[in-house]
Design an enzyme around this catalytic site. Sequence first.
Site, short mmCIF file in Angstrom:
data_model
loop_
_atom_site.label_atom_id
_atom_site.label_comp_id
_atom_site.label_asym_id
_atom_site.label_seq_id
_atom_site.Cartn_x
_atom_site.Cartn_y
_atom_site.Cartn_z
N GLY A 144 0.82 -1.21 0.00
CA GLY A 144 0.00 0.00 0.00
C GLY A 144 0.85 1.25 0.00
O GLY A 144 0.41 2.30 0.47
N GLY A 145 2.09 1.14 -0.51
CA GLY A 145 3.01 2.25 -0.39
C GLY A 145 3.25 2.54 1.08
O GLY A 145 3.29 1.63 1.93
N SER B 5 5.55 -4.74 -2.45
CA SER B 5 5.19 -3.39 -2.88
C SER B 5 5.68 -2.40 -1.82
O SER B 5 6.87 -2.35 -1.52
CB SER B 5 3.69 -3.29 -3.12
OG SER B 5 3.36 -2.09 -3.79
#
Length: 521
Positions: free
Chosen positions: A115-116, A201
């Site tokens: 989710g960054g 991510s």
Amino acid sequence: MARNFMCTKTDPVVETKAGKLRGFQLDGTYVFHGVKYADAKRFHQPTPVEPWEGIKNALAYGYVCPMLQQDQPSNELMVPHRYWPLDENCQYLNIWTQHLDPNAKKPVLVWLHGGGFAAGSSIEHIAYEGENMSKYGDVVVISLNHRLNILGYLDLSPFGEEYKNSGNAGNADMVAALQWIHENIANFGGDPENVTLFGQSGGGMKVWTLMQTPAADGLFHKGVVQSGCIDHFVSGNSTEQNGKAIVTALLAELKLDDVKALETIPYAQLAAAYNKVAPEVAKTGAYVGGNPLANDWYLGDPLEVGFTEHAKTIPVMVGTVLGEFSFMPALSEEEKADAALIDSMIEKRYGAEGKKLKEMFAKVYPDKDVSDVLFMDSIFRAPSTDFILKKAQHPESGTYSYMMTYTFPYDGGHIAWHCSEIPFVFHNTSLVAAYNEPGVTDLLEKQMCDAWLNFARDGKPSSEDLPEWPACTADDEATMIFDKKCEVRHNYDHELVALHKKLAPSPWSHNDDEEEQQIQH
């Protein structure tokens, strides 16, 4: 078939530094949900939890950090999500373990969610459940929540010494979690001297930013960066590296005179103001937050400033999937069979050199449909290769490369997308419908999960079901290809990725809401 469940008032109970915690046992796995590892005031550094008397329940997931905007469910076949109550008091972790013996000393794997640095949570994806990995590998699995977005990454340091590291509060939460693990995990059967961070991510970014954080030195010993090097999140791209402009704009929008008021204003009001002013501030080139801020606490992106001396000693696995942004529907069999249509689509997407890219793709991936070149990635792959080769210059520890190229049995054949390796790593493919292919899934899941587990045990991902997997060197990226047939290839796609990076339109230049949301998560 009923499972074996056990939870009494006194069993299972574990002693921690601050007090006793009660979890439950399911088919032999001990589970502790929602363990508070720290407390923190808004924009301030985390502090240890206060000790308590008696026994606290660890039977429910803790709060997850509030988001800047409402999540929107999309294709749950590809990335199944769960949603949970939000509160900025979100410093919680979850534990799955097979032992409560302090002498068990099992490897500890700590999952950092994607989710960054703005969104996501430790339970957001169904595949984040740690039970199967813990049981299959006889390891301790931990996932955690921490502050995100403006709560975790907004620099107020120009407005007072007390905010010196507010731009890294989210990462400071993670360091506090690692400190909690170091002090307490032995009583959950874990080895505090064998802790591996793994994340995908944004979670992969968290792994390498913590490698560059001296306060985390010695609190973890290996790192796995899954699709966690990305051009869009390069640090140092603001002309002004402090929060003066964005915080001043926030104060003006909220009609506040004192920065201290930002600590108590309702989060929804703060978030709405930030969402309004941040785009305008960003246009000036000034810092707007949202990512770790390089300072004397976090030393910066290793591709820009080099690896710290301690980071050089940390073994790492780094990899991506072939079609990171491939969330749009796959082409039909009829479309794939229409060579003229495919050539036209390739030319439209990549321009006059598209034909060269197609020919190069066919040589690099002879077993793939040539139309997959339309969905291949270089935004993650190119910086991942840069990271790998730069880290491999330091022989103090092993650096391992992987690529997942598997074509899923979905939409007539869909190349691996962002997040699609996660259920294999967690041994959770049975939880996600689109990940199941008889005769293929079980072996690939074993190969991938074994690689992560073996790496956590001794820093080497090799297994009996994989070809020999050598560490990379400064001029040889030895990449394990995870597919129906796994193999190691050397510097195999560098020219292809370089050409793709040159020709491909930026995914950040359009407003494909579903794709943007999926890549964020």
